[in-house]
Enzyme design. Structure first.
Site, short mmCIF file in Angstrom:
data_model
loop_
_atom_site.label_atom_id
_atom_site.label_comp_id
_atom_site.label_asym_id
_atom_site.label_seq_id
_atom_site.Cartn_x
_atom_site.Cartn_y
_atom_site.Cartn_z
N CYS A 76 -61.05 26.05 -6.01
CA CYS A 76 -60.44 27.01 -6.57
C CYS A 76 -60.89 28.09 -7.13
O CYS A 76 -61.75 27.65 -8.24
CB CYS A 76 -59.55 25.92 -7.79
SG CYS A 76 -58.34 28.14 -8.35
N HIS A 162 -55.75 24.42 4.48
CA HIS A 162 -55.09 25.79 4.56
C HIS A 162 -54.35 25.10 5.60
O HIS A 162 -54.85 25.12 7.04
CB HIS A 162 -55.81 26.56 3.95
CG HIS A 162 -55.87 26.78 2.70
ND1 HIS A 162 -55.01 26.63 1.53
CD2 HIS A 162 -57.10 26.60 2.04
CE1 HIS A 162 -55.91 26.45 0.46
NE2 HIS A 162 -57.07 26.37 0.22
N GLU A 209 -49.48 24.85 -2.79
CA GLU A 209 -50.70 24.51 -3.80
C GLU A 209 -50.45 22.92 -3.51
O GLU A 209 -49.45 21.74 -4.41
CB GLU A 209 -51.69 24.81 -4.38
CG GLU A 209 -51.98 25.72 -4.67
CD GLU A 209 -53.24 26.43 -5.59
OE1 GLU A 209 -53.62 25.08 -5.43
OE2 GLU A 209 -52.29 27.45 -6.47
N CYS A 218 -53.29 31.68 -5.58
CA CYS A 218 -54.30 30.65 -5.03
C CYS A 218 -56.06 31.21 -4.34
O CYS A 218 -55.59 32.06 -3.32
CB CYS A 218 -54.20 29.17 -3.71
SG CYS A 218 -55.01 28.52 -3.13
N GLY A 221 -56.72 30.04 -0.78
CA GLY A 221 -55.05 29.82 0.08
C GLY A 221 -55.77 31.20 0.05
O GLY A 221 -55.45 32.22 1.43
#
Length: 276
Positions: A76, A162, A209, A218, A221
């Site tokens: 993350c 993703h 998520e 994110c 992301g």
């Protein structure tokens, strides 16, 4: 009963509960993440992040991250930035360049420092953090139309998967997100981004998520969205990704092919919680 000290932090609104496992051992992080993340009956967060010592010489500290449903995430970017701020401002390191071990490899954090406002000492505060997210994984890169998806999407891995869809209506995320997360094409589930390139070149993005649902931001992301924008000819190597909780700056450098994520990190509050 025992008490565990925690710190609530957020990066662009992506909020997590942080526990220093060098001081507090967490035996069942999956269960604690589910309980503590509940926004009505717990502390409230997108998940739980454990900060620890590194078991290898190539890193200074380690990070484990658990989503709100208890599943463990690979990486993350927002949490990594918060850890950089935490380690420096809480006096656990004096380094402005920190090597952080994650499940998707060692990430380097570059801290951007300013003297603390109104402080007469030499203490500095972390105003932003740049994370070297390493190279995007494009071996499985594909553009394809998913069942009931609003448009063709691009699959990009930033150490975690993703699926980025460019569309005029990013607010479909609440419907598209849960359906696509569990699509048969993604046996390990997938993070979903709906993105739109605005007139000023900024990319408006909303994210679903895996394991947490809609989040304010994110980091991986944002990186995946920027990479997908380059791959589909929608943007250059530098992008500003505007998410619900704030804007993150992404650069996919040609020299080393690494993706660099820059954004803020902030403390919210500290507390203690009792465990049986």
């Amino acid at each position: 009963m025992s008490k565990i000290h925690f710190t609530k932090m957020h990066g662009a609104g992506n909020d997590y509960i942080y526990v220093d496992t060098m001081l507090n051992e967490i035996a069942e992080p999956e269960a604690f993440s589910r309980t503590w993340s509940d926004r009505h009956k717990g502390i409230g967060s997108d998940g739980l992040v454990l900060i620890g010592a590194s078991p290898i010489a190539e890193a200074d500290f380690s990070m484990r991250i658990f989503n709100a449903d208890g599943s463990e995430a690979m990486m993350c970017g927002n949490a990594a930035r918060c850890i950089g701020k935490y380690l420096y401002e809480r006096g656990l390191t004096s380094k402005a360049r920190i090597r952080l071990l994650t499940l998707s490899g060692v990430k380097t954090l570059q801290l951007h420092l300013n003297p603390a406002s109104g402080d007469s000492s030499h203490r500095k505060e972390v105003t932003a953090v740049t994370v070297d997210m390493l190279e995007p994984i494009l071996e499985d890169h594909a553009l394809f139309q998913m069942d009931n998806a609003p448009a063709i999407g691009t699959f990009v891995s930033m150490g975690n998967p993703h699926y980025v869809i460019f569309t005029d209506d990013v607010d479909q995320i609440g419907d598209a997100g849960p359906m696509l997360e569990h699509h048969a094409a993604f046996p390990l589930r997938c993070n979903i981004e709906l993105a739109h390139v605005m007139d000023d070149g900024c990319i408006r993005t909303r994210v679903w998520e895996r394991g947490s649902g809609i989040t304010a931001a994110c980091g991986t992301g944002a990186c995946a969205t920027a990479v997908a924008a380059v791959l589909t000819g929608r943007a250059g190597r530098k992008s500003s990704i505007m998410m619900d909780g704030g804007t993150l700056d992404i650069e996919w450098r040609e020299g080393d092919n690494h993706v660099y994520l820059t954004g803020p990190a902030a403390f919210v509050f500290d507390g203690e919680i009792e465990t049986s």
